[in-house]
Enzyme design. Structure first.
Site, mmCIF file in Angstrom:
data_model
loop_
_atom_site.group_PDB
_atom_site.id
_atom_site.type_symbol
_atom_site.label_atom_id
_atom_site.label_comp_id
_atom_site.label_asym_id
_atom_site.label_seq_id
_atom_site.Cartn_x
_atom_site.Cartn_y
_atom_site.Cartn_z
ATOM 1 N N PRO A 286 0.702 -1.091 0.005
ATOM 2 C CA PRO A 286 -0.127 0.094 -0.012
ATOM 3 C C PRO A 286 0.957 1.198 0.029
ATOM 4 C CG PRO A 286 0.184 -1.081 2.201
ATOM 5 C CD PRO A 286 0.818 -2.005 1.431
ATOM 6 N N ASP A 456 5.828 3.710 1.435
ATOM 7 C CA ASP A 456 5.220 2.464 1.927
ATOM 8 C C ASP A 456 4.381 3.193 3.119
ATOM 9 O OD1 ASP A 456 4.157 0.196 3.031
ATOM 10 O OD2 ASP A 456 6.098 -0.944 2.943
ATOM 11 N N HIS A 457 3.070 2.941 3.076
ATOM 12 C CA HIS A 457 2.230 3.545 3.736
ATOM 13 C C HIS A 457 2.091 2.698 5.399
ATOM 14 C CE1 HIS A 457 -0.573 6.382 5.548
ATOM 15 N NE2 HIS A 457 -1.140 6.746 4.339
ATOM 16 N N ARG A 458 2.481 1.614 5.234
ATOM 17 C CA ARG A 458 2.626 0.771 6.521
ATOM 18 C C ARG A 458 3.477 1.145 7.412
ATOM 19 N NH1 ARG A 458 3.853 -5.017 3.751
ATOM 20 N NH2 ARG A 458 5.466 -3.569 2.841
ATOM 21 N N ILE A 459 4.608 1.593 7.006
ATOM 22 C CA ILE A 459 5.642 2.230 7.920
ATOM 23 C C ILE A 459 5.931 3.694 7.926
ATOM 24 C CG2 ILE A 459 6.992 0.165 7.963
ATOM 25 C CD1 ILE A 459 8.822 1.252 5.880
#
Length: 484
Positions: A286, A456-459
């Site tokens: 994502p 990276d929208h997770r981090i």
């Protein structure tokens, strides 16, 4: 001498019994003496080692599963010396010379130029003496034959020479025989196969090898673990049943129908296939994108001063990005398993470079610690090696942040695709004169470039990326720190 990961020695042992009588006379009067030294036949075991070694397809990178033979530097019958280049192999990113770690004669080429082979597979045979060249060629021919019947006559031809107790190495060329032949010996498997066996908890000693000379390949381990079975069954079902899968048969016809007369279908090169795989992997991450305009007047002025000293604009941008990442380590982090992320200890800037037939990202390692001039020199060396396809794996696969600059081509803005295993990639557009207004309402013309970052929208969150871009803009607009 350490054993080579590319060359494996196939040892064939022949045991021979030689009976000799001890020269003790039976007329000794002492019974204790005659008891201690009885006249018994003593057995001497002679071991004959065949000096035929296999040249394996090396693993040139952590992601490499197969390699393509670009060219054979040596021909069959050539005498080789240790450390001499034998073959040029194309990996997913570079062409590399494979050297021999032994002296000998290139007896047989198993995989020809332009052909591919999985990692760990035998691509050639190396004999120590001329007498063993014919035997090596026979083994290569038997290994390339799929039918076990064709290899059995060769086995029978080799069998009468040594004693029957140790004449099993020749049948080891045939596919069904290796388990029976090598069970008393050490299991022969490729390094990747051993890694898979450990990962999937498969007893590698119980796996039947299907590779040359009974070698256990990664596919054998996957089959034993039950991973490769579904693929094989799916491929086998459409063959006997022609009417059952109408959709798969319709897909190829639909893809081939639009082809115009005279069109040519070109298969991917090894590098293009690697790029395609990485791009597909990136779709599972994502991501989000943030753009930021930056004034470049001061940077352009600095560039004009340091350009005669060999400094490139790419080096300036890489240095600025590295200094900004040092203040925002989360943008330099990476997430690979979806459950945790890693703060990387080094800031390695990968820079996208277009080369003939593909794309590669040479890495400027520890870019925040190198001075501008050393960084520029290192970058020129990497570009030369990249275009010659001579980069080592650590020189293109260790990036923690990627920089892609299309501004040199006049592109004002674009979005870059996030490479797998990295937290962000920066897309740099061209610097162009732009009319701007100050706080007092006066207009002026300044050079500005638009920077787009995909993260990276997770981090990495929006606030993190905005803070990083603000720091990067300050460094570019006040570039004195780049020369320190």
């Amino acid at each position: 001498m350490a054993s080579s990961p590319f060359l494996s020695k196939t040892t064939i042992s022949f045991s021979s019994s030689i009976s000799t009588s001890l020269p003790w006379r039976s007329s000794h009067s002492s019974p204790s003496f005659s008891t201690a030294f009885r006249t018994k036949p003593r057995r001497r075991t002679l071991t004959v080692q065949s000096k035929i070694r296999e040249i394996f397809m090396p693993a040139l990178s952590s992601t490499m599963t197969e390699g393509k033979i670009v060219s054979w530097v040596k021909s069959e019958g050539d005498v080789l010396s240790k450390g001499e280049s034998v073959v040029v192999v194309e990996s997913d990113k570079a062409d590399m010379d494979v050297e021999t770690f032994y002296d000998g004669i290139l007896a047989a080429i198993v995989v020809g130029e332009g052909e591919t082979a999985p990692v760990g597979a035998a691509i050639g045979l190396l004999a120590e003496t001329e007498e063993e060249v014919a035997e090596a060629k026979a083994k290569a021919k038997s290994a390339s034959s799929d039918s076990p019947a064709s290899s059995s006559p060769a086995a029978e031809a080799v069998t009468p020479t040594p004693p029957p107790a140790t004449s099993t190495p020749a049948p080891a060329i045939a596919q069904p025989s290796p388990p029976a032949t090598y069970t008393p010996k050490k299991t022969v498997a490729t390094p990747f196969a051993k890694k898979l066996a450990k990962q999937h908890k498969v007893d590698i000693a119980s796996v039947v090898g299907s590779g040359p000379f009974g070698r256990i390949t990664p596919a054998d381990v996957e089959a034993a673990a039950g991973i490769a079975q579904p693929k094989k069954t799916v491929a086998a079902e459409p063959t006997p049943v022609s009417a059952a899968p109408p959709k798969p048969s319709a897909a190829p016809s639909a893809s081939s129908a639009p082809l115009l007369p005279g069109s040519t279908v070109v298969p991917f090169t090894t590098m293009q296939a690697a790029v395609s795989k990485n791009m597909l992997e990136s779709l599972s991450v994502p991501t989000f994108r943030v753009g930021y305009p930056i004034s470049t007047d001061a940077l352009d002025a600095l560039y004009e001063k340091v350009k005669p000293k060999g400094v490139t604009m790419t080096a300036l941008l890489a240095k600025a990005a590295a200094l900004a990442l040092a203040q925002h380590p989360v943008v330099n982090a990476s997430c690979k398993d979806g459950k945790s992320f890693t703060y990387n200890s080094s800031i390695n800037i990968a820079v996208a470079v277009a080369i003939n037939g593909g794309l590669i990202t040479p890495v400027l390692q520890d870019a925040d610690k190198l001075d501008l001039y050393l960084l520029s020199q290192k970058w020129k060396e990497l570009v030369e090696k990249a275009r010659a396809k001579q980069l080592q794996p650590h020189e293109y696969s260790s990036g923690t942040f990627t920089l892609s600059n299309l501004g040199m081509f006049g592109v004002d803005r674009f979005d870059a695709i996030l490479p797998p295993g990295q937290g962000a990639i920066m897309a740099v557009g061209a610097s162009k004169p732009t009319v701007v207004a100050d706080a007092d309402g006066f207009f002026s013309v300044k050079s500005k470039m638009l920077v787009n970052v995909t993260a990276d929208h997770r981090i990495v969150y929006g606030a993190d990326l905005a803070a990083f871009l603000k720091t990067f803009a300050k460094i570019v607009e006040n570039p004195e720190s780049l020369t320190l």
